[in-house]
Design a protein around this motif. Sequence first.
Motif, mmCIF file in Angstrom:
data_model
loop_
_atom_site.group_PDB
_atom_site.id
_atom_site.type_symbol
_atom_site.label_atom_id
_atom_site.label_comp_id
_atom_site.label_asym_id
_atom_site.label_seq_id
_atom_site.Cartn_x
_atom_site.Cartn_y
_atom_site.Cartn_z
ATOM 1 N N ASP A 131 -3.244 4.165 10.161
ATOM 2 C CA ASP A 131 -2.138 4.858 9.504
ATOM 3 C C ASP A 131 -2.176 4.673 7.986
ATOM 4 O OD1 ASP A 131 -0.050 3.816 12.243
ATOM 5 O OD2 ASP A 131 -1.048 5.764 11.960
ATOM 6 N N SER A 132 -3.083 3.852 7.519
ATOM 7 C CA SER A 132 -3.242 3.676 6.073
ATOM 8 C C SER A 132 -3.645 5.010 5.460
ATOM 9 C CB SER A 132 -4.323 2.626 5.782
ATOM 10 O OG SER A 132 -3.952 1.375 6.317
ATOM 11 N N ALA A 133 -2.887 5.427 4.459
ATOM 12 C CA ALA A 133 -3.107 6.755 3.865
ATOM 13 C C ALA A 133 -2.160 6.926 2.690
ATOM 14 C CB ALA A 133 -2.852 7.856 4.894
ATOM 15 N N LEU A 134 -2.283 8.061 2.046
ATOM 16 C CA LEU A 134 -1.318 8.480 1.017
ATOM 17 C C LEU A 134 -0.300 9.384 1.699
ATOM 18 C CD1 LEU A 134 -0.593 8.560 -2.056
ATOM 19 C CD2 LEU A 134 -1.947 10.665 -2.165
ATOM 20 N N TYR A 135 0.966 9.032 1.596
ATOM 21 C CA TYR A 135 2.022 9.828 2.209
ATOM 22 C C TYR A 135 2.737 10.597 1.101
ATOM 23 C CZ TYR A 135 0.980 7.591 6.557
ATOM 24 O OH TYR A 135 0.320 7.182 7.691
ATOM 25 N N GLY B 288 5.762 15.124 -4.606
ATOM 26 C CA GLY B 288 5.966 13.853 -5.276
ATOM 27 C C GLY B 288 4.642 13.159 -5.513
ATOM 28 N N PRO B 289 4.667 11.986 -6.152
ATOM 29 C CA PRO B 289 3.430 11.276 -6.477
ATOM 30 C C PRO B 289 2.815 10.556 -5.290
ATOM 31 C CG PRO B 289 5.322 10.039 -7.226
ATOM 32 C CD PRO B 289 5.858 11.337 -6.716
ATOM 33 N N GLY B 290 3.559 10.462 -4.195
ATOM 34 C CA GLY B 290 3.004 9.837 -3.002
ATOM 35 C C GLY B 290 3.232 8.338 -2.932
ATOM 36 N N THR B 291 3.173 7.827 -1.721
ATOM 37 C CA THR B 291 3.185 6.378 -1.469
ATOM 38 C C THR B 291 1.846 6.022 -0.855
ATOM 39 O OG1 THR B 291 5.578 6.245 -1.083
ATOM 40 C CG2 THR B 291 4.209 4.495 -0.143
ATOM 41 N N ARG B 292 1.135 5.110 -1.513
ATOM 42 C CA ARG B 292 -0.145 4.650 -0.985
ATOM 43 C C ARG B 292 0.137 3.501 -0.015
ATOM 44 N NH1 ARG B 292 -4.887 6.966 -0.879
ATOM 45 N NH2 ARG B 292 -4.670 7.543 -3.076
ATOM 46 N N LEU B 293 -0.042 3.762 1.264
ATOM 47 C CA LEU B 293 0.282 2.784 2.304
ATOM 48 C C LEU B 293 -0.981 2.131 2.841
ATOM 49 C CD1 LEU B 293 2.283 1.515 4.379
ATOM 50 C CD2 LEU B 293 1.827 3.490 5.838
ATOM 51 N N THR B 294 -0.946 0.830 2.899
ATOM 52 C CA THR B 294 -2.038 0.069 3.515
ATOM 53 C C THR B 294 -1.454 -0.775 4.639
ATOM 54 O OG1 THR B 294 -3.214 -0.050 1.397
ATOM 55 C CG2 THR B 294 -3.893 -1.583 3.125
ATOM 56 N N VAL B 295 -1.994 -0.614 5.817
ATOM 57 C CA VAL B 295 -1.543 -1.375 6.983
ATOM 58 C C VAL B 295 -2.601 -2.425 7.306
ATOM 59 C CG1 VAL B 295 -0.834 -1.286 9.399
ATOM 60 C CG2 VAL B 295 -0.337 0.643 7.866
ATOM 61 N N THR B 296 -2.179 -3.679 7.287
ATOM 62 C CA THR B 296 -3.156 -4.763 7.515
ATOM 63 C C THR B 296 -2.984 -5.381 8.896
ATOM 64 O OG1 THR B 296 -1.657 -6.367 6.542
ATOM 65 C CG2 THR B 296 -3.206 -5.287 5.057
#
Lengths: 118, 115
Positions: free
Chosen positions: A85-89, A110-118
């Motif tokens: 699911d890590s991606a730019l939302y 919008g500028p997006g949220t950069r999400l990283t799932v660890t």
Amino acid sequence: ETGVTQTPRHLVMGMTNKKSLKCEQHLGHNAMYWYKQSAKKPLELMFVYNFKEQTENNSVPSRFSPECPNSSHLFLHLHTLQPEDSALYLCASSQDRNSGGGKSYEQYFGPGTRLTVT
Amino acid sequence: AQKVTQAQTEISVVEKEDVTLDCVYETRDTTYYLFWYKQPPSGELVFLIRRNSFDEQNEISGRYSWNFQKSTSSFNFTITASQVVDSAVYFCALIETGANSKLTFGKGITLSVRP
């Protein structure tokens, strides 16, 4: 502020965490969207809200839960995510064609949220 | 069903060169809109242009120009005298005007402009 804003801009979360992404549009639009952009993949539409009503759920897993309390705000609640699911939302808004007023088809992002799932 | 094809994936040019980004689309609708968006490294998609299916006039905006040809279902984008700041991913997109239609994006073209 103008345009479409998103917070946070970056987010790192574990698979057991619960977090929320926030989007706010200052354009007077009445339709809002969530997109997912993974590396090397096309933009994927996730959810569409028109006049605060969800009109599209593009087969998104239930670990993603959208909320649209009014036409200016959109949330994406996240829980028990997976590393893939890590991606730019990205959040977007537009003036819905059925608004009765002026209509447009272009979406503003919008500028997006950069999400990283660890 | 609607579809947008951006056959070029990556383009690299030297500053001041002209560059054309290709976009080919498919739709059964007679009324539709085409778009180009720019996505710089910061991530935000920036709206560049909207063109409706009844307006085949080419458009020029500064160093940017667009060539819409219904006969070949193409909507190509040319940057004249490219600059380093033009480096970004460029997306072509299409939306039909029927109820519940969705904006369909191409896969994007990564443009690198070298000094």
